[in-house]
Motif scaffolding. Structure first.
Motif, mmCIF file in Angstrom:
data_model
loop_
_atom_site.group_PDB
_atom_site.id
_atom_site.type_symbol
_atom_site.label_atom_id
_atom_site.label_comp_id
_atom_site.label_asym_id
_atom_site.label_seq_id
_atom_site.Cartn_x
_atom_site.Cartn_y
_atom_site.Cartn_z
ATOM 1 N N GLN A 1 0.864 -1.192 0.000
ATOM 2 C CA GLN A 1 0.000 0.000 0.000
ATOM 3 C C GLN A 1 0.901 1.243 0.000
ATOM 4 O O GLN A 1 1.787 1.356 0.862
ATOM 5 C CB GLN A 1 -0.905 0.007 1.224
ATOM 6 N N GLU B 1 3.900 0.162 2.094
ATOM 7 C CA GLU B 1 3.902 -0.715 3.267
ATOM 8 C C GLU B 1 3.515 -2.114 2.818
ATOM 9 O O GLU B 1 2.517 -2.295 2.125
ATOM 10 C CB GLU B 1 2.897 -0.229 4.331
ATOM 11 N N ALA C 1 0.692 -8.510 4.877
ATOM 12 C CA ALA C 1 0.544 -9.942 4.574
ATOM 13 C C ALA C 1 -0.873 -10.244 4.127
ATOM 14 O O ALA C 1 -1.839 -9.698 4.650
ATOM 15 C CB ALA C 1 0.889 -10.753 5.815
ATOM 16 N N ARG C 2 -0.966 -11.158 3.129
ATOM 17 C CA ARG C 2 -2.276 -11.586 2.624
ATOM 18 C C ARG C 2 -2.297 -13.111 2.568
ATOM 19 O O ARG C 2 -1.323 -13.758 2.204
ATOM 20 C CB ARG C 2 -2.525 -11.027 1.199
ATOM 21 N N ASN D 1 6.090 -4.658 8.629
ATOM 22 C CA ASN D 1 5.609 -4.687 10.013
ATOM 23 C C ASN D 1 6.378 -5.743 10.809
ATOM 24 O O ASN D 1 6.617 -6.841 10.319
ATOM 25 C CB ASN D 1 4.123 -5.015 10.055
ATOM 26 N N ASP E 1 3.894 2.384 14.787
ATOM 27 C CA ASP E 1 2.599 2.114 14.173
ATOM 28 C C ASP E 1 1.470 2.403 15.168
ATOM 29 O O ASP E 1 1.701 2.401 16.373
ATOM 30 C CB ASP E 1 2.568 0.624 13.769
ATOM 31 N N ASP E 2 0.300 2.621 14.654
ATOM 32 C CA ASP E 2 -0.902 2.806 15.495
ATOM 33 C C ASP E 2 -0.659 3.793 16.621
ATOM 34 O O ASP E 2 -1.117 3.603 17.760
ATOM 35 C CB ASP E 2 -1.353 1.469 16.110
ATOM 36 N N ARG F 1 -5.602 4.991 12.718
ATOM 37 C CA ARG F 1 -6.791 5.256 11.908
ATOM 38 C C ARG F 1 -7.947 5.799 12.756
ATOM 39 O O ARG F 1 -8.789 6.555 12.280
ATOM 40 C CB ARG F 1 -7.232 3.959 11.225
ATOM 41 N N GLU G 1 -2.795 7.141 8.883
ATOM 42 C CA GLU G 1 -3.237 5.844 8.337
ATOM 43 C C GLU G 1 -4.726 5.879 8.058
ATOM 44 O O GLU G 1 -5.481 6.535 8.764
ATOM 45 C CB GLU G 1 -3.010 4.732 9.360
ATOM 46 N N GLU H 1 -9.649 7.910 4.126
ATOM 47 C CA GLU H 1 -10.642 7.380 3.186
ATOM 48 C C GLU H 1 -11.395 8.495 2.456
ATOM 49 O O GLU H 1 -11.982 8.263 1.410
ATOM 50 C CB GLU H 1 -11.637 6.487 3.942
ATOM 51 N N TYR I 1 -7.297 4.144 1.581
ATOM 52 C CA TYR I 1 -8.045 3.712 0.396
ATOM 53 C C TYR I 1 -8.355 4.859 -0.541
ATOM 54 O O TYR I 1 -8.632 4.656 -1.710
ATOM 55 C CB TYR I 1 -9.363 3.030 0.821
HETATM 56 P P1 C2E Z 1 -1.360 -1.789 10.042
HETATM 57 O O1 C2E Z 1 0.133 -1.953 10.045
HETATM 58 O O2 C2E Z 1 -1.866 -0.648 10.796
HETATM 59 O O3 C2E Z 1 -1.814 -1.799 8.563
HETATM 60 C C1 C2E Z 1 -2.738 -1.008 8.038
HETATM 61 C C2 C2E Z 1 -4.017 -1.659 7.896
HETATM 62 O O4 C2E Z 1 -5.018 -0.724 7.546
HETATM 63 C C3 C2E Z 1 -4.015 -2.710 6.818
HETATM 64 O O5 C2E Z 1 -4.913 -3.720 7.180
HETATM 65 C C4 C2E Z 1 -4.591 -2.002 5.625
HETATM 66 O O6 C2E Z 1 -5.171 -2.838 4.664
HETATM 67 C C5 C2E Z 1 -5.632 -1.151 6.312
HETATM 68 N N1 C2E Z 1 -5.991 0.071 5.570
HETATM 69 C C6 C2E Z 1 -5.205 0.821 4.802
HETATM 70 N N2 C2E Z 1 -5.869 1.897 4.317
HETATM 71 C C7 C2E Z 1 -7.121 1.781 4.849
HETATM 72 C C8 C2E Z 1 -8.297 2.587 4.741
HETATM 73 O O7 C2E Z 1 -8.355 3.676 4.072
HETATM 74 N N3 C2E Z 1 -9.391 2.230 5.442
HETATM 75 C C9 C2E Z 1 -9.352 1.060 6.205
HETATM 76 N N4 C2E Z 1 -10.453 0.737 6.871
HETATM 77 N N5 C2E Z 1 -8.284 0.298 6.324
HETATM 78 C C10 C2E Z 1 -7.166 0.670 5.643
HETATM 79 P P2 C2E Z 1 -4.489 -5.163 7.066
HETATM 80 O O8 C2E Z 1 -3.727 -5.410 5.852
HETATM 81 O O9 C2E Z 1 -5.682 -5.945 7.352
HETATM 82 O O10 C2E Z 1 -3.472 -5.328 8.232
HETATM 83 C C11 C2E Z 1 -3.858 -5.302 9.536
HETATM 84 C C12 C2E Z 1 -2.703 -5.327 10.429
HETATM 85 O O11 C2E Z 1 -1.998 -6.541 10.321
HETATM 86 C C13 C2E Z 1 -1.652 -4.320 10.121
HETATM 87 O O12 C2E Z 1 -2.015 -3.095 10.620
HETATM 88 C C14 C2E Z 1 -0.451 -4.880 10.764
HETATM 89 O O13 C2E Z 1 -0.409 -4.469 12.117
HETATM 90 C C15 C2E Z 1 -0.697 -6.358 10.669
HETATM 91 N N6 C2E Z 1 0.129 -6.880 9.595
HETATM 92 C C16 C2E Z 1 -0.151 -6.991 8.309
HETATM 93 N N7 C2E Z 1 0.886 -7.574 7.661
HETATM 94 C C17 C2E Z 1 1.822 -7.844 8.570
HETATM 95 C C18 C2E Z 1 3.115 -8.431 8.532
HETATM 96 O O14 C2E Z 1 3.651 -8.795 7.486
HETATM 97 N N8 C2E Z 1 3.814 -8.531 9.711
HETATM 98 C C19 C2E Z 1 3.277 -8.093 10.886
HETATM 99 N N9 C2E Z 1 3.972 -8.246 11.988
HETATM 100 N N10 C2E Z 1 2.073 -7.527 10.979
HETATM 101 C C20 C2E Z 1 1.358 -7.396 9.819
#
Ligand code: C2E
Ligand code: CA
Ligand code: CA
Length: 913
Positions: A660, A674, A677-678, A733, A795-796, A819, A852, A855, A874
Motif C-alpha cells: 500500500q 507498506e 501480509a495476505r 511490520n 505504528d498505530d 486510523r 493511516e 478514506e 483507500y
Molecule cells: P497496520 O500496520 O496498521 O496496517 C494497516 C491496515 O489498515 C491494513 O490492514 C490495511 O489494509 C488497512 N488500511 C489501509 N488503508 C485503509 C483505509 O483507508 N481504510 C481502512 N479501513 N483500512 C485501511 P491489514 O492489511 O488488514 O493489516 C492489519 C494489520 O496486520 C496491520 O495493521 C499490521 O499491524 C498487521 N500486519 C499486516 N501484515 C503484517 C506483517 O507482514 N507482519 C506483521 N507483523 N504484521 C502485519
C-alpha cells in the motif's frame, strides 16, 4: 513315620527299637531258663521214679525170698519134730491151725529107709527143693523138705499159701503191676492192674534161688504207670504260665518305661517340627523330674530366645517394608511401637521425637496395647541425650517428669535416633533388671537405627512431595497438585450436585516488572500477590500457581458466593501498591472464570475455557474479568484451525504480500510502500492479518512469518528498483516477539544482503502498544536498527498511552497516526486537536508523521491543514499485489490532482536525511 508309630503306640522308631530289645532281653532268657530247668527237673523226676521202682522191685524180691525162707524153716522144724516123733496128730493139727496158714502140708512121709534125694544121690543130709507149677490160672509154689537122721527120713511137701507168698501190701507201689517170671519166660504170678501205658516204667530184679532151693531163679518185673509224667505236665503248665506271665509283665513294664522316657522325646520332636514351621509359641511341659525335664526347660529357653530373635527380625523387616512403601513415622508408631515392649522385654518403651519446636513422646506399655502421646512443651532432646550414654540413666524431674511417669520407671536406657549428624529423636526403654544394660541395648539398637532411617526417608519424602506438588517460589500448590485438587473437588461437586468456579488469573504487564526491576523483584511481587490472594480466599478454596504470572483459584464455595464477587475481592486485594526494595509496584490482574457444570464437565475443559475467558478479559482491557462463553470456545477452535493451516501456508509458501503506497502530502508523490501480509487459504478462505498475525504471535510462528515478509518485501523492492521504479521506501511490520528474538537483526541483515537494497530504503513498523508494554529491550533493538541506517516507524500511534517521557525516548523516525484518530479528525474538533498535537510533538522531536486509513477528501484536507507529512489509505490506493506496483506511478498525477483541491500543508516536513 506317623503310621509306623501309631500302631505301636510308642511314638518313635527309637522307642520301637528299644521295645524290641527289651522283648529280646525278657523273652529269650526266661524261655531258656524255663526250657533247661524243665529238662533237668524232668530228667531227675524220671530217674527218681526209676530208682523207686527198682527199689520196690528189689524189696518185693527180698520179701518173697524171706517168705520162702520162713516157710522152709517151718517145714524144717516140722520135719525135725517128726523125726523125733514128737509130732502127734494133735500136734499137727495145732501146728496147722497156728502156723500152717502159710503152708499147706500136702504130703508127709516117714520112711525108715534112707531116701535118695531128689538128685538121686543117697544123702543122709537134709535137702530142700522148691518147685513151681501152675494149676489153671493159679500158681503153686511148693517146698519139699527131707530130713534124715541117718535112720529115718522124713519128707514133707508143703505148698505155700498164695495169699501169704504173693501179698505185696508191704510194698507201696501205686498204679503198678508186679510180676514174677520164671526162667522159661512164663509168668508165675502178677499182682496189680496191668499197665498198658507206652510211657510206663519197668524194672527187673532177679531172685537167685539155686543155692538154697535148687530151683531156677525168678525174675521179678515191676511195671508202673509213669506218675512223674503227670507231675511234669503240671510243672510244664505252671512253668509256661509263669513264663508267659513274667514275659508279659516285663513287656508291660518296658512299654511303660519306654513311653515314659520316649514321650518327652516325641514332644521334643513335635515341638522342633512346629518350630520349623515358625510356630514359636511352642512350649514343652515335661513333668518328670529327670534329665528330660531339664532338656525341656533348655528347649523352652531356646524357643523363647529364638522367638524373640525371629520377632525382632520380622519387626525389622516390617519396618523396612513400611519405609520402602510409605515412610511415615505416624504409621510406624501405630504399627510397630505397640509390639516393642514385649519384643525388647521392657515394661515400657517410648519414642521421643522432635516435631516443630516441640517434643512428642509416644509411649507403649507391655500391659496396654494403646499408645499414649505426651507433648513435652519447653523440653528439648538434649535433656534426654544424656540418657543415650552407656550407663543406666535416672530420669530426673528436670529432664522429663512426665516421661518418668509415663514409663512408670525412673531408670531408663536411651538410644539415639540420628538423621545424618542431627539428633532427631530418642528411643527410651525402661530398665528390665533381669537383663543386663548391654543386652537391652543390643536388642534395641537395630530398631533405633530403623527409626532413624524411617525418619530420614520421611523427611526426604516430604521434601520431594513438597517439590513435586508445591511451587518453590510462593509455596502455593503447583499445577500437579492443582489438578489433583480440582479432580477431587469436581468429584465432590458431582456427588453433591453443587457447582464450583475456576478462576484463571494472569497478572497484567508482569513482564514489564521483571524486565525493568529485575527478576528478584518480580519474584517478590509474585510471592506478595500469592499472599494477598490467599488471604482473600475461604478455607475451602484452592489457590495454585501454574507458572510465570499465572494463578488459578478453585472456588468450591461458588454456590454461596458468585465468582465475580470473589474476583472483585481478589482485585481489591491488589489495590494497594506492593512495595519492594523501596519502590512501589502497582499490579493488576485479568480473570477468566468458568463454572462447573455449565462451562465444562471435566478439569481439562474447565481449565482451558477459563484460560480462554482470561484472554478475552485481557483483550477487553487490563484488570478485567470475563466469564467463559460458548462463543469463546468456538473462537478457540477456529484459532486452532488457523494455526494449523498457517503452518501449512508457511511451509508451502502460499502467503503473499500486498503493498500500500504512502503519499507525500507536499506533492502527491510516492513516499514508500507498506508491505501487508495476505492469505487466501483453501480451507479457511481469506483470512485477515488482524486474525492470523496474533495467532502467529501466540504460537511462535511469527518469527518465521516475519523473516519471510522481510525477505519478500526487500526482494520485490529491489526488483522494482532494477526495473527503474523507485518506491523510495518499503515498510515491513514487525511484531513485539520478533523484536525480542535475537535472530531478528540477522533476518534484517540477511534480507538487505540478499536483496541488495540500501538500509535507508527499509522501514520497520512497530506498534506503540507493544512498545509501551516492554520498552527497554525493544528500544535497544530499535536503536540497533537505526544504527544500521534503517528507519523505524511507530505504528498505530496514539493507542498505546505512551507517556511524554517514553515518547521522547522512543527510538523512531516516523509516527503513524492511528486510523481511529484519522476517522473523526475532520468532523470532531477534539480529535483534530489530538492529531494536531501529535503532529506538532512529532515535529518538535524531529520525527515525521504518516496518517493511516485516510478514506475521504475531508480527512485528507484536515490532515493537510494540520501539517501531517504523509498519508496512506483507500482514498489513494488499496494494498496491491507485488506485480501491480509498476502501475503505481501512473496514479501519481491523479493524487497530485487530489491534493491540489485541498487546503495546502501548513508547514513542511523536516525529513531525516
Ligand atoms: P497496520 O500496520 O496498521 O496496517 C494497516 C491496515 O489498515 C491494513 O490492514 C490495511 O489494509 C488497512 N488500511 C489501509 N488503508 C485503509 C483505509 O483507508 N481504510 C481502512 N479501513 N483500512 C485501511 P491489514 O492489511 O488488514 O493489516 C492489519 C494489520 O496486520 C496491520 O495493521 C499490521 O499491524 C498487521 N500486519 C499486516 N501484515 C503484517 C506483517 O507482514 N507482519 C506483521 N507483523 N504484521 C502485519
Ligand atoms: Ca503497519
Ligand atoms: Ca497501523
Amino acid at each position: 513315620m506317623a503310621s509306623h508309630t501309631s500302631f505301636t503306640g510308642l511314638g518313635t522308631r527309637v522307642a520301637v527299637r528299644t521295645f524290641l530289645m527289651f522283648c529280646a532281653c525278657a523273652v529269650v532268657p526266661s524261655l531258656l531258663v524255663t526250657t533247661l530247668g524243665y529238662r533237668i527237673v524232668s530228667a531227675s523226676f524220671h530217674e527218681q521214679a526209676d530208682n523207686r521202682l527198682h527199689d520196690a522191685t528189689k524189696a518185693y524180691g527180698l520179701l518173697l525170698f524171706e517168705r520162702l525162707r520162713q516157710a522152709d524153716e517151718l517145714l524144717y522144724e516140722l520135719a525135725g519134730a517128726a523125726l523125733k516123733d514128737e509130732l502127734g496128730a494133735n500136734q499137727l493139727t495145732r501146728f496147722e491151725s497156728s502156723r500152717l496158714r502159710i503152708v499147706d502140708i500136702t504130703t508127709m512121709t516117714d520112711d525108715a529107709n534112707p531116701v535118695t534125694d531128689v538128685s538121686g544121690a543117697t544123702d543122709a543130709k537134709d535137702s530142700l527143693v522148691l518147685s513151681t507149677q501152675k494149676i489153671g490160672q493159679e500158681p503153686e509154689v511148693s517146698l519139699t523138705i527131707k530130713r534124715s537122721d541117718g535112720v529115718r527120713t522124713v519128707s514133707i511137701v508143703g505148698a505155700l499159701q498164695n495169699d501169704y507168698l504173693w501179698d505185696n501190701d508191704a510194698i507201696l507201689l501205686s498204679q503198678a503191676q508186679l510180676c514174677v517170671h520164671l526162667q522159661d519166660g512164663g509168668i508165675l504170678h502178677c499182682s496189680g492192674e496191668p499197665v498198658t501205658d507206652d510211657s510206663a516204667l519197668t524194672s527187673n530184679w532177679s531172685l537167685f534161688l539155686p543155692p538154697r532151693y535148687h530151683a531156677a531163679p525168678w525174675s521179678i518185673r515191676a511195671t508202673q504207670a509213669n506218675t512223674a509224667l503227670g507231675t511234669l505236665a503240671s510243672l510244664r503248665r505252671t512253668t509256661l504260665v509263669v513264663t508267659i506271665a513274667s514275659i508279659l509283665i516285663a513287656l508291660l513294664l518296658s512299654v511303660v518305661q519306654i513311653r515314659r522316657s520316649h514321650y518327652p522325646l516325641t514332644q521334643l520332636t513335635q515341638a522342633a517340627r512346629r518350630m520349623g514351621k515358625r510356630r514359636f509359641d511352642t512350649r514343652l511341659t515335661i513333668s518328670s523330674k529327670d534329665e528330660y525335664a531339664k532338656l525341656g526347660r533348655a528347649f523352652n529357653t531356646m524357643t523363647r530366645s529364638l522367638s524373640r530373635q525371629f520377632l525382632l527380625l520380622r519387626t525389622l523387616a516390617r519396618i523396612d517394608r513400611l519405609i520402602l512403601e510409605e515412610p511415615s513415622m505416624a504409621l510406624l508408631v501405630k504399627r510397630v511401637l505397640p509390639s516393642l515392649p514385649r519384643l525388647l522385654e521392657s515394661p515400657a518403651v517410648a519414642l521421643v521425637l522432635q516435631t516443630n519446636e516441640e517434643l512428642t513422646a509416644y509411649v507403649a506399655r507391655i500391659r496396654s496395647p494403646a499408645i499414649q502421646v505426651f507433648r513435652l512443651q519447653g523440653k528439648t532432646l538434649s535433656a534426654l541425650e544424656r540418657a543415650c550414654g552407656d550407663a543406666d540413666f535416672e530420669l530426673a524431674a528436670a529432664d522429663c517428669m512426665e516421661m518418668s511417669e509415663a514409663l512408670a520407671c525412673r531408670r531408663v536406657l536411651g538410644l539415639r535416633i540420628d538423621v545424618g549428624t542431627r539428633l532427631a529423636g530418642v528411643l527410651l526403654l525402661s530398665r528390665n533388671e533381669r537383663l543386663t544394660n548391654a543386652t537391652q541395648r543390643r536388642q534395641a539398637r537395630p530398631l533405633a537405627r530403623r527409626f532413624a532411617i524411617a525418619l530420614g526417608s520421611e523427611e526426604r519424602r516430604v521434601t520431594l512431595l513438597r517439590q513435586a506438588y508445591y511451587d518453590a517460589l510462593t509455596g502455593l500448590p503447583n499445577r500437579q497438585l492443582f489438578k489433583d485438587r480440582l479432580e477431587q473437588d469436581l468429584a465432590r461437586a458431582r456427588q453433591t450436585g453443587t457447582s464450583l468456579a475456576l478462576l484463571y488469573i494472569d497478572l497484567d504487564r508482569f513482564k514489564n516488572v521483571n524486565d525493568s526491576l529485575g527478576h528478584s523483584v518480580g519474584d517478590q511481587l509474585l510471592c506478595e500477590v500469592g499472599k494477598r490472594f490467599s488471604a482473600s480466599l475461604s478455607g475451602s478454596d484452592t489457590l495454585a500457581r501454574l507458572g510465570g504470572d499465572e494463578f488459578v483459584v478453585i472456588a468450591a464455595s461458588h454456590d454461596l458466593e458468585p465468582a465475580h464477587v470473589l474476583v472483585e475481592r481478589l482485585q481489591a486485594s491488589l489495590a494497594e501498591p506492593v512495595v519492594i526494595q523501596g519502590s512501589q509496584c502497582f499490579i493488576r490482574a485479568s480473570f477468566g472464570v468458568t463454572v462447573y457444570p455449565r462451562d465444562g464437565e471435566d478439569a481439562e475443559s474447565l481449565l482451558r475455557h477459563a484460560d480462554t475467558a482470561m484472554y478475552r478479559a485481557k483483550s477487553s482491557g487490563r484488570g478485567g474479568m470475563a466469564y467463559f462463553e460458548e462463543a469463546m470456545n468456538r473462537e478457540v477452535q477456529y484459532r486452532l484451525h488457523v494455526e494449523q493451516r498457517l503452518r501449512i501456508a508457511l511451509r508451502e509458501r502460499t502467503l503473499r504480500l500486498a503493498y500500500q503506497p504512502k503519499i507525500n502530502l507536499l506533492d502527491g508523490s510516492i513516499h514508500g510502500v507498506e508491505a501487508l501480509a495476505r492469505w487466501q487459504d483453501v480451507e479457511l478462505g481469506y483470512v485477515s492479518p488482524t486474525v492470523f498475525i496474533p495467532i502467529a504471535e501466540e504460537c511462535g510462528l511469527i518469527e518465521e512469518l516475519g523473516a519471510w515478509a522481510l525477505l519478500e518485501a526487500c526482494t520485490v523492492f529491489a526488483k522494482c528498483l532494477s526495473e527503474g521504479l523507485n518506491l523510495q521506501h518499503v515498510s515491513v511490520n514487525a511484531s513485539m516477539r520478533q523484536l525480542h528474538d535475537a535472530r531478528f537483526l540477522e533476518d534484517v541483515g540477511h534480507a538487505l544482503r540478499v536483496s541488495g537494497i540500501p538500509p535507508g530504503s527499509l522501514e520497520i513498523e512497530v506498534t506503540e502498544s507493544m512498545l509501551a508494554d516492554n520498552p527497554t529491550e525493544a528500544a535497544a533493538t530499535l536503536n540497533r536498527l537505526r544504527d544500521l541506517g534503517i528507519r523505524v516507524a511507530i505504528d498505530d500511534f496514539g493507542t498505546g498511552y505512551s507517556s511524554m517521557a517514553a515518547l521522547s525516548a522512543l527510538p523512531a523516525d516516523v509516527l503513524k497516526i492511528d486510523r481511529s484518530f484519522v476517522d473523526g479528525c475532520d468532523a470532531n474538533p477534539t480529535t483534530a486537536s489530538v492529531v494536531e498535537a501529535i503532529i506538532s510533538m512529532a515535529h518538535v522531536l524531529g520525527k515525521v508523521t504518516v496518517a493511516e486509513g485516510v478514506e475521504t477528501r475531508e480527512q485528507l484536507a484536515t490532515l493537510r491543514r494540520l501539517g501531517c507529512d504523509f498519508v496512506q489509505g483507500y482514498l489513494f490506493a488499496q494494498p496491491l499485489p507485488g506485480d501491480a506496483l509498476a502501475q503505481l506511478p501512473l496514479q501519481v498525477a491523479a493524487w497530485t490532482e487530489l491534493l491540489s483541491n485541498c487546503h495546502p500543508r501548513q508547514s513542511p516536513a523536516r525529513l531525516r536525511a
